[in-house]
Design a protein around this motif. Structure first.
Motif, PDB file in Angstrom:
ATOM      1  N   LYS A   1    -100.397  52.015 -85.999  1.00  0.00           N
ATOM      2  CA  LYS A   1    -100.517  52.965 -84.890  1.00  0.00           C
ATOM      3  C   LYS A   1     -99.210  53.736 -84.713  1.00  0.00           C
ATOM      4  CE  LYS A   1    -103.537  49.697 -82.473  1.00  0.00           C
ATOM      5  NZ  LYS A   1    -103.645  48.761 -81.333  1.00  0.00           N
TER       6      LYS A   1
ATOM      7  N   ARG B   1    -116.124  56.951 -73.854  1.00  0.00           N
ATOM      8  CA  ARG B   1    -114.948  57.657 -74.385  1.00  0.00           C
ATOM      9  C   ARG B   1    -115.193  59.125 -74.722  1.00  0.00           C
ATOM     10  NH1 ARG B   1    -112.107  54.246 -78.870  1.00  0.00           N
ATOM     11  NH2 ARG B   1    -110.219  55.413 -78.374  1.00  0.00           N
TER      12      ARG B   1
ATOM     13  N   GLU C   1    -107.142  55.410 -80.310  1.00  0.00           N
ATOM     14  CA  GLU C   1    -107.126  56.495 -79.323  1.00  0.00           C
ATOM     15  C   GLU C   1    -108.260  57.429 -79.688  1.00  0.00           C
ATOM     16  OE1 GLU C   1    -105.978  60.456 -77.694  1.00  0.00           O
ATOM     17  OE2 GLU C   1    -106.146  59.892 -79.803  1.00  0.00           O
TER      18      GLU C   1
ATOM     19  N   ARG D   1    -107.531  57.249 -72.676  1.00  0.00           N
ATOM     20  CA  ARG D   1    -107.690  57.694 -74.063  1.00  0.00           C
ATOM     21  C   ARG D   1    -107.586  56.527 -75.047  1.00  0.00           C
ATOM     22  NH1 ARG D   1    -107.523  63.108 -74.711  1.00  0.00           N
ATOM     23  NH2 ARG D   1    -107.126  62.814 -76.934  1.00  0.00           N
ATOM     24  N   LEU D   2    -106.947  55.444 -74.609  1.00  0.00           N
ATOM     25  CA  LEU D   2    -106.675  54.324 -75.493  1.00  0.00           C
ATOM     26  C   LEU D   2    -107.803  53.302 -75.489  1.00  0.00           C
ATOM     27  CD1 LEU D   2    -102.937  53.679 -74.604  1.00  0.00           C
ATOM     28  CD2 LEU D   2    -103.806  54.477 -76.815  1.00  0.00           C
TER      29      LEU D   2
ATOM     30  N   TRP E   1     -99.046  57.580 -74.219  1.00  0.00           N
ATOM     31  CA  TRP E   1    -100.294  57.118 -73.627  1.00  0.00           C
ATOM     32  C   TRP E   1    -100.100  55.887 -72.747  1.00  0.00           C
ATOM     33  CZ3 TRP E   1    -102.070  57.672 -79.271  1.00  0.00           C
ATOM     34  CH2 TRP E   1    -102.377  59.010 -79.534  1.00  0.00           C
TER      35      TRP E   1
END
Length: 381
Positions: A253, A368, A243, A326-327, A261
């Motif tokens: 994670k 990103r 992320e 975001r991932l 998310w």
């Protein structure tokens, strides 16, 4: 029909709003109180969990997260009451992740064994800096030695330990951050959260910035270089940026944050807590009373929820786009197809800002750092 939460998980977020001091950069719902009646608060949190359980029915709970504020100011008995209520209401997944945020002070570290005894299996330490001068500037109550001792204690008690650092701090150079992050990576177990300092409205730092007295903040170019250095060092050390701000070794994670998310359901309990619950096929956003005493009074008299909003299909798609981009793994295009501006999508695809692989889309490494721009371009006006 299978609802999204059944594939993407169901979690519980518990907000403890109290801190020993208010940090000047913090815009979270945190409050300083001379004393807290922990038994009363434990009962109110447990009551809210039971009330929510009646609404949801018996779902398998995959994660619990104690956030704040400073949850490590909770007595272990308070945590026990909350977890006992959750266990009574929802069956726990065999591999449930139960995280508690903690400040790395000696007083709070002494509570770690009690938390573990009652079921907490992951701790996230708010280290924030490995430099005493910067810790003082950030308003932290610990020094580097405190952080290292607390981290060592946590490692002895918990299999999973994460910690946070803030970079792009005042007068911080690339060399400074290279040294500090290298030290952090040598310390780390399997997970790091690394956040660029942002000056949020309503904070003490914001007020100082408006007066022109917050000196030494990085330029945009230096901020970008600090971000790039962060990605490089973490990747070389085996910590993938799964992320934007979170880096982990394989298998480490944060399950709870992934649930957010990926668009799972979660109950939000405690002052200012937000939740997302699918009830009778309708996705709903919940928001609790923010002020601690107002929440406690409301929760003690029936419900701590201030507002519940039914989300439209476009609302849900908008959240999925914002969170999913975001991932590193991206998101399923079917989640957001009704929202996407396809001509602009293709422009971003051609410009290597986003990627598409079968039914999944995501932001490239180039895209990103520019998520706000990507979202503004991808979503229809």
């Amino acid at each position: 029909m299978t609802e999204l939460w059944q594939d993407r998980g169901f979690g519980l977020y518990v907000h403890w709003p109290f801190c020993a001091a208010k940090c000047p950069y913090c815009d979270f719902n945190s409050h300083v109180r001379a004393s807290v009646d922990q038994a009363k608060w434990a009962d109110a949190l447990a009551s809210e969990i039971r009330r929510t359980g009646v609404e949801t029915g018996p779902r398998v709970l995959s994660s619990i997260f104690f956030g704040g504020g400073t949850p490590s100011l909770m007595e272990p008995s308070t945590v026990e009451t909350v977890l006992s209520a959750a266990r009574d209401v929802w069956p726990f997944a065999n591999d449930i992740e139960i995280t508690l945020e903690a400040n790395p002070t000696s007083v709070e570290a002494h509570r770690f064994e009690g938390y573990a005894k009652h079921g907490v299996n992951r701790v996230s330490l708010g280290v924030q800096a490995l430099n005493n001068a910067d810790l003082r500037n950030l308003g932290r109550l610990h020094d580097v030695e405190d952080a290292q001792i607390a981290f060592s204690i946590a490692r002895e008690i918990f299999d999973r330990v994460s910690f946070d650092l803030i970079y792009a701090r005042q007068n911080q150079s690339l060399d400074d951050w290279h040294t500090e992050l290298s030290t952090a990576l040598d310390m780390a177990v399997d997970h790091l959260s690394l956040y660029q300092l942002t000056i949020e409205e309503g904070t003490a730092f914001w007020d100082r910035a408006q007066r022109g007295s917050l000196k030494g903040l990085p330029t945009d170019d230096l901020g970008a270089d600090l971000y790039d250095l962060t990605q490089e060092l973490c990747e070389n050390a085996g910590y993938t940026a799964y992320e934007v701000s979170n880096h982990a070794r394989e298998g480490a994670k944060s399950k709870h944050n992934l649930l957010y998310w990926r668009g799972g359901d979660y109950a939000g309990i405690g002052p200012g807590a937000h939740g997302r619950l699918t009830l009778n096929g309708q996705r709903q956003a919940t928001e609790c009373w923010k002020q601690p005493e107002a929440w406690l009074n409301a929760a003690s008299n029936g419900s701590g929820i201030k507002e519940t909003t039914s989300l439209s299909c476009l609302d849900v798609a908008d959240e999925r786009l914002i969170m999913g981009l975001r991932l590193k793994e991206g998101l399923d295009i079917d989640d957001v197809s009704s929202l996407i501006d396809w001509p602009r999508f293709n422009t971003l695809l051609d410009g290597s800002m986003i990627w598409k692989n079968g039914s999944r889309i995501g932001a490239t490494d180039q895209g990103r750092p520019l998520l706000n721009y990507l979202i503004s371009q991808l979503a229809k006006s």
